[in-house]
Design an enzyme around this catalytic site. Structure first.
Site, short mmCIF file in Angstrom:
data_model
loop_
_atom_site.label_atom_id
_atom_site.label_comp_id
_atom_site.label_asym_id
_atom_site.label_seq_id
_atom_site.Cartn_x
_atom_site.Cartn_y
_atom_site.Cartn_z
N HIS A 1 25.28 25.59 8.09
CA HIS A 1 24.91 24.22 8.46
C HIS A 1 23.89 24.30 9.61
O HIS A 1 23.93 25.25 10.40
CB HIS A 1 26.19 23.51 8.93
CG HIS A 1 26.05 22.03 9.16
ND1 HIS A 1 25.53 21.52 10.32
CD2 HIS A 1 26.40 20.97 8.40
CE1 HIS A 1 25.57 20.20 10.26
NE2 HIS A 1 26.09 19.84 9.10
N ASP B 1 32.48 29.16 12.34
CA ASP B 1 32.37 27.70 12.26
C ASP B 1 33.41 27.22 11.23
O ASP B 1 33.24 27.40 10.03
CB ASP B 1 30.94 27.33 11.83
CG ASP B 1 30.80 25.85 11.51
OD1 ASP B 1 31.81 25.12 11.55
OD2 ASP B 1 29.67 25.42 11.20
N GLN C 1 34.32 23.35 7.79
CA GLN C 1 34.73 23.12 6.38
C GLN C 1 35.91 24.01 5.99
O GLN C 1 36.28 24.05 4.81
CB GLN C 1 33.55 23.40 5.42
CG GLN C 1 32.36 22.52 5.60
CD GLN C 1 32.63 21.06 5.25
OE1 GLN C 1 33.63 20.72 4.61
NE2 GLN C 1 31.76 20.18 5.70
N LYS D 1 36.83 15.90 10.36
CA LYS D 1 36.90 16.53 9.04
C LYS D 1 38.32 16.95 8.69
O LYS D 1 38.58 17.48 7.63
CB LYS D 1 35.96 17.73 8.98
CG LYS D 1 34.48 17.30 9.09
CD LYS D 1 33.55 18.40 8.68
CE LYS D 1 32.15 18.17 9.17
NZ LYS D 1 31.35 17.34 8.26
N CYS E 1 22.20 18.83 5.58
CA CYS E 1 22.10 19.55 6.87
C CYS E 1 22.19 21.06 6.66
O CYS E 1 22.78 21.77 7.51
CB CYS E 1 23.19 19.11 7.85
SG CYS E 1 23.09 17.40 8.29
N1 PLP Z 1 29.33 23.07 10.34
C1 PLP Z 1 29.62 22.76 9.08
C2 PLP Z 1 29.92 23.86 8.10
C3 PLP Z 1 29.65 21.42 8.67
O1 PLP Z 1 29.92 21.11 7.41
C4 PLP Z 1 29.36 20.41 9.64
C5 PLP Z 1 29.34 18.99 9.24
O2 PLP Z 1 29.13 18.66 8.09
C6 PLP Z 1 29.10 20.79 10.94
C7 PLP Z 1 29.08 22.13 11.26
C8 PLP Z 1 28.80 19.78 12.01
O3 PLP Z 1 29.94 19.03 12.27
P1 PLP Z 1 29.85 17.75 13.24
O4 PLP Z 1 28.76 16.89 12.70
O5 PLP Z 1 31.21 17.14 13.12
O6 PLP Z 1 29.56 18.25 14.60
#
Ligand code: PLP
Length: 405
Positions: A122, A199, A202, A225, A363
């Protein structure tokens, strides 16, 4: 046992209609819906004991502070951290990675050092590292994935060098849904003395997570999430590493003594929690995790596995449809395109049938570019979704095809 009707009744929004049809919510990778207990908890805080934490001596403030610190204990237990000092509340995954990128960069990265990120990440796990590399004159290297969406971990031996300081990898990817082989990755990184940031945005909601047994150095995730409110997230770090990092933002709560001559800082974890924290969100996060624990994580995960097998088989069997990301180990995500139908059109048509999905670059532009595409349609499900909802999605896709051809 796992009673899906009872579970669905816990999530009031699932009852609502969109354009006269029962909502089919298949955008869970973007954000999840909230159970009644989390909604009531937030209401309770504001109606019963709202007061700023770690400050006043009032009865309300002490209840609120206890709720906040109890939520930290719940998070710590949920991911099996060794201590609550390792749990920092942030506003989400993005904030947690930015905090780490700044502080880790200050402490551990010099000109010519290297950071490795994965092609499937992401943007939140790419851009903060690019910014840090620019600031520190460091080099960003990329671990690619193959066409099924699996990371080419065999390339790690060549990619990791004595200049590599950190490897950043998702637990599960948000476009392709691949659950990355973290055991192999962490082992290879640690053999070369490289720290690992995982991270979990997900992953945490779908995969049992034990940061201590898995030997993650840093782990981040977002509350929204995992059925908790927006605006709250977690940075986990091994205590001895967090201790070495400098503070990030300055302000109240993160200081011990302040004078114009010299300011000293709070210990962990408050050193990284400047200003009034989102204590209402944290309390909601604790409630959401307790809800999952009482529902039964094993039952949730095995129901999700069954639904994922059903959904992937059903969606991939639709003629003229291609699913991108065909790893053998996936969370509940299918990103796809139907020949001749733009992803945005497909998303709009499905929406008119009450089916919520995500479309576009999600993203994660490098992952989309890997396939030479400009965007995808993503359906993502979780433990309150049903096989009937997957059937509705497939019928919706077939109807969209009829509209176009
Ligand atoms: N990392 C991953 C794999 C994600 O799917 C997301 C959000 O879709 C994020 C980071 C960013 O999360 P947030 O927007 O809640 O900070």
């Amino acid at each position: 046992m796992f009673d899906i009707e009872k579970i669905r009744a816990d999530f009031p929004i699932l009852e609502r209609e969109i354009y006269g049809r029962r909502l089919v919510y298949l955008d869970n990778a973007a954000t999840t819906q909230k159970p009644s207990c989390v909604i009531s908890k937030i209401r309770d805080v504001y109606e019963q004991y709202n007061s700023n934490i770690h400050r006043s001596v009032s009865r309300l403030a002490s209840i609120c502070t206890d709720e906040y610190e109890n939520a930290r204990k719940t998070v710590s237990g949920f991911i099996n951290a060794k201590s609550t000092n390792e749990i920092v509340f942030t506003s989400g995954t993005t904030a947690a990675i930015n905090l780490l990128a700044f502080t880790f960069g200050e402490k551990f990265v010099n000109g010519g050092d290297e950071i490795v990120v994965c092609e499937s990440e992401h943007h939140s796990n790419i851009v903060p590292w690019q910014l840090m590399c620019e600031r520190k004159n460091a080099v960003l290297k990329v671990l690619p994935f193959d066409d099924s969406g699996d990371l080419k971990t065999e390339l790690l031996d060549g990619l990791l060098t004595e200049r590599t300081r950190l490897l950043c990898v998702a637990q599960a990817t948000n476009v392709l849904g691949t659950v990355n082989p973290l055991d192999i990755i962490v082992k290879k990184a640690h053999e070369k003395g490289v720290y690992v940031l995982v991270d979990g945005a997900q992953g945490i909601q779908h995969v049992k997570t034990d940061v201590t047994a898995s030997d993650f150095d840093f782990y981040v995730f977002s509350g929204h999430k995992i059925y908790a409110p927006t605006g709250i997230g977690i940075l986990y770090g091994k205590e001895h590493l967090l201790e070495q990092l400098p503070p990030w933002q300055g302000g109240g709560d993160m200081v011990n003594r302040v004078s114009f001559a010299k300011t000293t800082y709070s210990g962990l974890p408050l050193k990284f929690e400047a200003g009034t924290s989102n204590y209402v969100g944290a309390t909601g996060l604790g409630e959401a995790l307790n809800y999952l624990i009482s529902t039964g994580l094993d039952q949730i995960h095995s129901y999700e596995k069954e639904l994922t097998n059903y959904a992937l088989a059903r969606i991939s069997s639709i003629p003229q449809l291609t699913v991108y990301g065909t790893s053998a180990n996936k969370v509940g995500i299918a990103s796809f395109l139907v020949e001749g139908i733009h992803h945005a059109d497909m998303g709009e048509i499905l929406d008119k049938m009450g089916i919520a999905v995500r479309t576009g670059r999600m993203c994660a532009e490098p992952a989309i570019h890997h396939f030479g595409l400009t965007g995808l349609v993503r359906a993502s499900w979780t433990f309150y979704n049903t096989k009937q909802e997957i059937d509705s999605l497939c019928e919706g896709i077939e109807k969209a095809k009829k509209l176009f051809f």
